[in-house]
Motif scaffolding. Structure first.
Motif, PDB file in Angstrom:
ATOM      1  N   PHE A   1     -20.263 -14.971  17.365  1.00  0.00           N
ATOM      2  CA  PHE A   1     -19.396 -15.551  16.378  1.00  0.00           C
ATOM      3  C   PHE A   1     -19.895 -14.805  15.023  1.00  0.00           C
TER       4      PHE A   1
ATOM      5  N   VAL B   1     -15.648 -13.655  18.099  1.00  0.00           N
ATOM      6  CA  VAL B   1     -14.996 -14.538  17.253  1.00  0.00           C
ATOM      7  C   VAL B   1     -15.492 -14.116  16.134  1.00  0.00           C
ATOM      8  N   THR B   2     -14.583 -13.752  14.985  1.00  0.00           N
ATOM      9  CA  THR B   2     -14.801 -13.438  13.780  1.00  0.00           C
ATOM     10  C   THR B   2     -14.136 -13.906  12.495  1.00  0.00           C
ATOM     11  N   GLN B   3     -14.874 -14.327  11.377  1.00  0.00           N
ATOM     12  CA  GLN B   3     -14.337 -14.715  10.345  1.00  0.00           C
ATOM     13  C   GLN B   3     -13.964 -13.659   9.264  1.00  0.00           C
TER      14      GLN B   3
ATOM     15  N   ALA C   1     -10.561 -19.557  20.496  1.00  0.00           N
ATOM     16  CA  ALA C   1     -11.842 -19.387  20.391  1.00  0.00           C
ATOM     17  C   ALA C   1     -12.682 -20.618  20.941  1.00  0.00           C
TER      18      ALA C   1
ATOM     19  N   ALA D   1     -15.519 -20.524  23.525  1.00  0.00           N
ATOM     20  CA  ALA D   1     -16.739 -21.027  23.350  1.00  0.00           C
ATOM     21  C   ALA D   1     -17.278 -22.252  24.194  1.00  0.00           C
TER      22      ALA D   1
ATOM     23  N   MET E   1     -23.587 -19.061  22.834  1.00  0.00           N
ATOM     24  CA  MET E   1     -22.897 -18.861  21.478  1.00  0.00           C
ATOM     25  C   MET E   1     -24.008 -18.068  20.400  1.00  0.00           C
TER      26      MET E   1
ATOM     27  N   VAL F   1     -24.451 -16.908  16.868  1.00  0.00           N
ATOM     28  CA  VAL F   1     -23.648 -16.876  15.495  1.00  0.00           C
ATOM     29  C   VAL F   1     -24.535 -15.755  14.708  1.00  0.00           C
TER      30      VAL F   1
ATOM     31  N   SER G   1     -23.412 -15.983   9.557  1.00  0.00           N
ATOM     32  CA  SER G   1     -22.314 -16.804   9.151  1.00  0.00           C
ATOM     33  C   SER G   1     -23.133 -18.126   8.440  1.00  0.00           C
TER      34      SER G   1
ATOM     35  N   VAL H   1     -16.172 -23.990  15.498  1.00  0.00           N
ATOM     36  CA  VAL H   1     -15.931 -23.184  16.927  1.00  0.00           C
ATOM     37  C   VAL H   1     -17.519 -23.249  17.595  1.00  0.00           C
ATOM     38  N   PRO H   2     -18.603 -22.833  16.960  1.00  0.00           N
ATOM     39  CA  PRO H   2     -19.878 -22.572  17.658  1.00  0.00           C
ATOM     40  C   PRO H   2     -20.253 -23.867  18.295  1.00  0.00           C
TER      41      PRO H   2
END
Ligand code: ZN
Length: 242
Positions: free
Chosen positions: A17, A95-97, A173, A177, A183, A185, A188, A198-199
């Motif tokens: 993520f 999964v990206t912002q 997402a 997850a 997961m 991260v 972020s 999500v995470p």
């Protein structure tokens, strides 16, 4: 062995993520950060959909360097390692912002873009799609891109404030997850919702959570590993899985 390397080594279905801290490694400014676009331009107006519909030239003027100058930035070590770990069968999805398309350019295939992407643009009036290169040509001539069918204003498929996330992206997402055993991260602060939720799905479903971010996040208490130096951690990953 580096703690992160050990965690990845033990895992079989890793979901990554990513947030702005990964983009900054490629020289893309964190637009929510200290010197970011948001601070310079009084809040979130550049990515506000009501503002866009009122005056699209505001977005195309102030967002131009950030969104339409992406070809001047190369994927970082983190981007390329995520792609390599996917090719090795470790990583199931990113999964990206982020809205800079750098994961795809690094070779990642399964990328969920929670906040959309400028890869495609859509006419606000008739829905006709246009690609990034088409929009770039017009934006760099100082024009607001207008639809060739109906003269409507064309907007990038980035999720602006006041808009819903792309269809199904959040659900997909969360499903990924839930199935992950790790997961990860990266970069972020996990403060922008609903993406930041999500995470947490992974530890709720029995998997592990690891967070590498400069600064604390609201999910640190749920993580079995918290690190702050992305570059250092991924140099260890690159060496270990070479
Ligand atoms: Zn149109």
């Amino acid at each position: 062995m580096h703690e992160l390397v050990q965690l990845i080594d033990e895992s079989r279905r890793v979901v990554v993520f990513t947030g702005a801290g990964v983009s900054t490694l490629s020289g893309i400014p964190d637009f929510r950060g200290e010197n970011g676009l948001y601070k310079q331009l009084d809040g979130n107006l550049v990515f506000d959909v009501a503002m866009f519909d009122q005056d699209p030239s505001f977005f195309y003027t102030h967002g131009r360097d950030l969104i339409y100058g992406l070809e001047g930035h190369e994927p970082s070590l983190v981007h390329t390692e995520c792609a390599r770990l996917e090719a090795l069968g470790k990583v199931t999805a990113v999964v990206t912002q982020n809205i800079d398309m750098l994961h795809q350019r690094a070779g990642s295939e399964m990328v969920i873009e929670l906040h959309g992407s400028p890869a495609m643009h859509t006419c606000r009036d008739c829905g006709r799609p246009y690609d990034y290169a088409w929009a770039c040509q017009r934006v760099w001539k100082g024009k607001v891109p207008l639809c060739e069918s109906c003269d409507g204003v064309v907007k990038p498929d980035i999720t602006f404030f006041g808009e819903m996330l792309p269809d199904g992206a959040f659900e997909q997402a969360c499903a990924l997850a839930a199935e992950a055993d790790l997961m990860l991260v990266l970069g972020s602060s996990l403060v922008v919702h609903p993406a930041a939720g999500v995470p947490l799905v992974t530890p709720r479903c029995g998997g592990k959570l690891a967070i590498i971010n400069k600064g604390e996040t609201p999910l640190d208490q749920h993580a079995i590993l918290c690190l702050d130096d992305l570059q250092e951690a991924f140099e260890a990953v690159a060496t270990a899985f070479s």
